[in-house]
Design an enzyme around this catalytic site. Structure first.
Site, PDB file in Angstrom:
ATOM      1  CB  ALA A   1      -1.890   7.576  -3.841  1.00  0.00           C
TER       2      ALA A   1
ATOM      3  N   GLY B   1       0.817  -1.212   0.000  1.00  0.00           N
ATOM      4  CA  GLY B   1       0.000   0.000   0.000  1.00  0.00           C
ATOM      5  C   GLY B   1       0.838   1.244   0.000  1.00  0.00           C
ATOM      6  CG  ASN B   2      -0.533   4.693  -1.543  1.00  0.00           C
ATOM      7  OD1 ASN B   2      -1.170   5.574  -0.976  1.00  0.00           O
ATOM      8  ND2 ASN B   2      -1.035   3.991  -2.546  1.00  0.00           N
ATOM      9  NE  ARG B   3       5.018   6.304   4.953  1.00  0.00           N
ATOM     10  CZ  ARG B   3       5.067   5.535   6.038  1.00  0.00           C
ATOM     11  NH1 ARG B   3       4.052   5.491   6.865  1.00  0.00           N
ATOM     12  NH2 ARG B   3       6.145   4.831   6.284  1.00  0.00           N
ATOM     13  CB  SER B   4      -2.652   8.288  -0.405  1.00  0.00           C
ATOM     14  OG  SER B   4      -3.667   9.223  -0.654  1.00  0.00           O
TER      15      SER B   4
END
Ligand code: CTP
Ligand code: CA
Length: 238
Positions: A104, A33-36
């Site tokens: 994102a 995943g990502n931090r958005s």
């Protein structure tokens, strides 16, 4: 319905906004995943409702507390992965006067998702095989309805060869969008922070032009972007 009954410049218009960040499953309990956070997409949804629009948010892994800040009448469709996001964005495209891709999106996903939990074996590391995700934004541009306004986001850093703005301009071209919201993240500012600085890229004849840099909270930036969108939508008023 009631949320859009107060007349505004986007009264009667349908906006589809993707928000958050996609998660690509590895096994039943793990993902890449990502931090958005989804704050920008949700702020945009609020600004669009304030301008009178009917809003549909396609939300990728947004905290429920944040989603609760949406005004009544906003439709939410929850998704996890990029492929789910793609399916839901295309389903929503038919009714949209404008689409904003604020999510994102993971560039790659694990080549396979196992049905059972991956086991740790021996003392070795592990190599993950990743495959490239489809470009959802480009797909939407390719199936664009007549007069539909499509907006992308780009967070860029510069390097010794090209400025962040140069990269954003190239991305504007590559994506085929009407507007690109460019965020210079060279020196930290961005993720998770409340303040941001953006420029809005558009095509002026053959050239890609950038607006003056606009500083403010994600709510301020959202208002500015919705203003830019209003003038685009008005341009195609039938
Ligand atoms: N985007 C998308 N689908 C993808 C990747 C990105 O729809 N698979 C959208 C994002 O939501 C954003 C815009 O494209 O609106 C730009 O995303 P960005 O990650 O900056 O562009 P990429 O084409 O992935 O280029 P790169 O990450 O290499 O800079
Ligand atoms: Ca990317």
């Amino acid at each position: 319905d009631s949320a859009s009954s107060t007349a505004g410049p986007l009264h009667g218009r349908h906006l589809v906004i993707s928000a958050g960040g996609t998660r690509e499953p590895l096994d039943p309990v793990r993902f890449l995943g990502n931090r958005s956070s989804g704050k920008q997409g949700i702020a945009l949804a609020r600004a669009a409702v304030a301008a009178g629009a009917q809003v549909h948010v396609v939300a990728a892994n947004i905290d429920s507390g944040l989603a609760a800040t949406l005004p009544p009448g906003v439709r939410i469709t929850n998704v996890e992965s990029t492929l789910e996001l793609q399916t839901q964005m295309h389903a929503a495209q038919a009714e949209a006067d404008a689409i904003i891709m604020a999510a994102a999106v993971a560039d790659y996903r694990p080549a396979e998702r196992t049905d059972s939990k991956m086991k740790k074996t021996g003392g070795e590391g592990v190599t993950l095989n990743l495959v490239q995700n489809p470009d959802v934004l480009v797909g939407l541009v390719e199936s664009r309805r007549e007069h539909q306004v499509i907006i992308g986001f780009a967070a860029e850093t510069g390097d010794p060869h090209h400025s962040a703005l140069d990269y954003a301009k190239a991305k504007f071209r590559r994506k085929g969008v009407d507007l690109l919201v460019f965020n210079d993240v060279s020196d930290d500012r961005a993720f998770g922070h409340d303040d941001t600085a953006v420029q809005i890229l558009s095509a002026d004849g053959g050239d890609v032009t950038a607006s003056a840099e606009f500083h403010g909270s994600k709510d301020d930036v959202s208002e500015k972007l919705i203003e830019a969108l209003v003038s685009r939508v008005e341009c195609v008023e039938s």
